[in-house]
Design an enzyme around this catalytic site. Structure first.
Site, PDB file in Angstrom:
ATOM      1  N   ASP A 158      38.810  39.129  52.572  1.00 21.38           N
ATOM      2  CA  ASP A 158      39.855  38.623  53.459  1.00 21.38           C
ATOM      3  C   ASP A 158      41.070  39.504  53.228  1.00 21.38           C
ATOM      4  OD1 ASP A 158      40.967  37.716  51.108  1.00 21.38           O
ATOM      5  OD2 ASP A 158      41.087  35.606  51.709  1.00 21.38           O
ATOM      6  N   HIS A 173      14.048  32.347  33.282  1.00 19.85           N
ATOM      7  CA  HIS A 173      15.164  32.334  34.228  1.00 19.85           C
ATOM      8  C   HIS A 173      14.676  32.258  35.675  1.00 19.85           C
ATOM      9  CE1 HIS A 173      17.803  32.939  30.908  1.00 19.85           C
ATOM     10  NE2 HIS A 173      17.139  34.009  30.539  1.00 19.85           N
ATOM     11  N   HIS A 196      20.459  36.630  34.125  1.00 15.59           N
ATOM     12  CA  HIS A 196      20.008  35.237  34.046  1.00 15.59           C
ATOM     13  C   HIS A 196      19.993  34.521  35.395  1.00 15.59           C
ATOM     14  CE1 HIS A 196      20.688  34.484  29.448  1.00 15.59           C
ATOM     15  NE2 HIS A 196      19.977  35.575  29.697  1.00 15.59           N
ATOM     16  N   THR A 212      40.944  34.957  44.852  1.00 16.09           N
ATOM     17  CA  THR A 212      40.389  34.565  43.552  1.00 16.09           C
ATOM     18  C   THR A 212      38.891  34.800  43.429  1.00 16.09           C
ATOM     19  OG1 THR A 212      39.952  32.356  44.405  1.00 16.09           O
ATOM     20  CG2 THR A 212      42.093  32.703  43.320  1.00 16.09           C
ATOM     21  N   GLY A 213      38.206  34.992  44.521  1.00 17.12           N
ATOM     22  CA  GLY A 213      36.736  35.040  44.548  1.00 17.12           C
ATOM     23  C   GLY A 213      36.129  33.661  44.733  1.00 17.12           C
ATOM     24  N   ILE A 214      36.923  32.627  44.559  1.00 15.91           N
ATOM     25  CA  ILE A 214      36.379  31.261  44.548  1.00 15.91           C
ATOM     26  C   ILE A 214      35.986  30.798  45.948  1.00 15.91           C
ATOM     27  CG2 ILE A 214      36.928  28.854  44.070  1.00 15.91           C
ATOM     28  CD1 ILE A 214      38.712  29.885  41.754  1.00 15.91           C
ATOM     29  N   GLY A 215      36.885  30.922  46.899  1.00 20.48           N
ATOM     30  CA  GLY A 215      36.574  30.456  48.252  1.00 20.48           C
ATOM     31  C   GLY A 215      35.380  31.195  48.836  1.00 20.48           C
ATOM     32  N   CYS A 217      38.132  37.884  47.837  1.00 24.75           N
ATOM     33  CA  CYS A 217      39.282  37.172  48.395  1.00 24.75           C
ATOM     34  C   CYS A 217      40.357  37.167  47.310  1.00 24.75           C
ATOM     35  CB  CYS A 217      38.898  35.774  48.878  1.00 24.75           C
ATOM     36  SG  CYS A 217      38.210  34.673  47.631  1.00 24.75           S
TER      37      CYS A 217
HETATM   38  C1  RB5 Z   1      44.245  33.427  50.656  1.00 30.39           C
HETATM   39  O1  RB5 Z   1      45.610  33.170  50.441  1.00 30.39           O
HETATM   40  C2  RB5 Z   1      43.428  32.820  49.524  1.00 30.39           C
HETATM   41  O2  RB5 Z   1      43.418  31.427  49.616  1.00 30.39           O
HETATM   42  C3  RB5 Z   1      42.011  33.357  49.569  1.00 30.39           C
HETATM   43  O3  RB5 Z   1      42.051  34.730  49.497  1.00 30.39           O
HETATM   44  C4  RB5 Z   1      41.068  32.949  48.450  1.00 30.39           C
HETATM   45  O4  RB5 Z   1      41.648  33.171  47.201  1.00 30.39           O
HETATM   46  C5  RB5 Z   1      40.455  31.624  48.545  1.00 30.39           C
HETATM   47  O5  RB5 Z   1      39.635  31.235  47.699  1.00 30.39           O
END
Ligand code: RB5
Length: 149
Positions: A7, A132, A97, A66-69, A64
């Site tokens: 993103d 695994h 694994h 954090t990589g989380i979304g 993104c």
């Molecule tokens: C965008 O501001 C941010 O929310 C997105 O890049 C990401 O970190 C979501 O997990």
């Protein structure tokens, strides 16, 4: 074939990774975006998941903030194992694994040097299989069907 997507918060780090892939001669496709105008990360995660599930790509890299979304969205697809990795160790274990097929990173979390190392490890590490393999198979089954394995 590697596919990449990001993103707006990941587009700068994605550009660094593209330079690395070009330098090492790795075939890749960038699914976008091309600039840092604000976009919604799930759209790119779903697009990339489709490329892997269709067989048009072997592995993916999603970036993104954090990589989380990105990982949350990609992991909604059966057969996608997206791992958020912060260092070489998590990248190595995600492959050895978990047989991760998508690497997720945070452009606001890891620096370019660390990210390039993570990508090298992710692309260069094989799945161990064995016990695994059974565990990875269990990821795809809901709790009430796990006795099938
Ligand atoms: C965008 O501001 C941010 O929310 C997105 O890049 C990401 O970190 C979501 O997990």
């Amino acid at each position: 074939m590697i596919v990449l997507a990001s993103d707006h918060a990941g587009v700068a780090l994605k550009a660094e990774i593209i330079r690395l892939l070009e330098a090492r001669g790795t075939a890749f496709r960038d699914l976008g975006p091309a600039d840092d105008a604000s976009v919604d990360y799930p759209q790119y995660a779903h697009l990339l998941a489709g490329e892997i599930l269709s067989g048009r790509a072997d592995r993916g890299v999603l970036i993104c903030g954090t990589g989380i979304g990105m990982s949350m969205a990609a992991n909604r697809h059966g057969g996608i194992r997206a791992a958020v990795c912060h260092d070489a160790y998590t990248a190595e274990m995600a492959r050895r694994h978990n047989d991760a097929n998508v690497l997720c990173m945070g452009g606001r979390v890891v620096g370019a040097g660390g990210a390039l190392q993570i990508v090298e490890v992710f692309l260069g590490t094989d799945f161990e299989g064995g016990r695994h393999q059974r565990r990875v198979g269990l990821i795809e089954l809901p709790p009430d069907r796990q006795e099938e394995r």
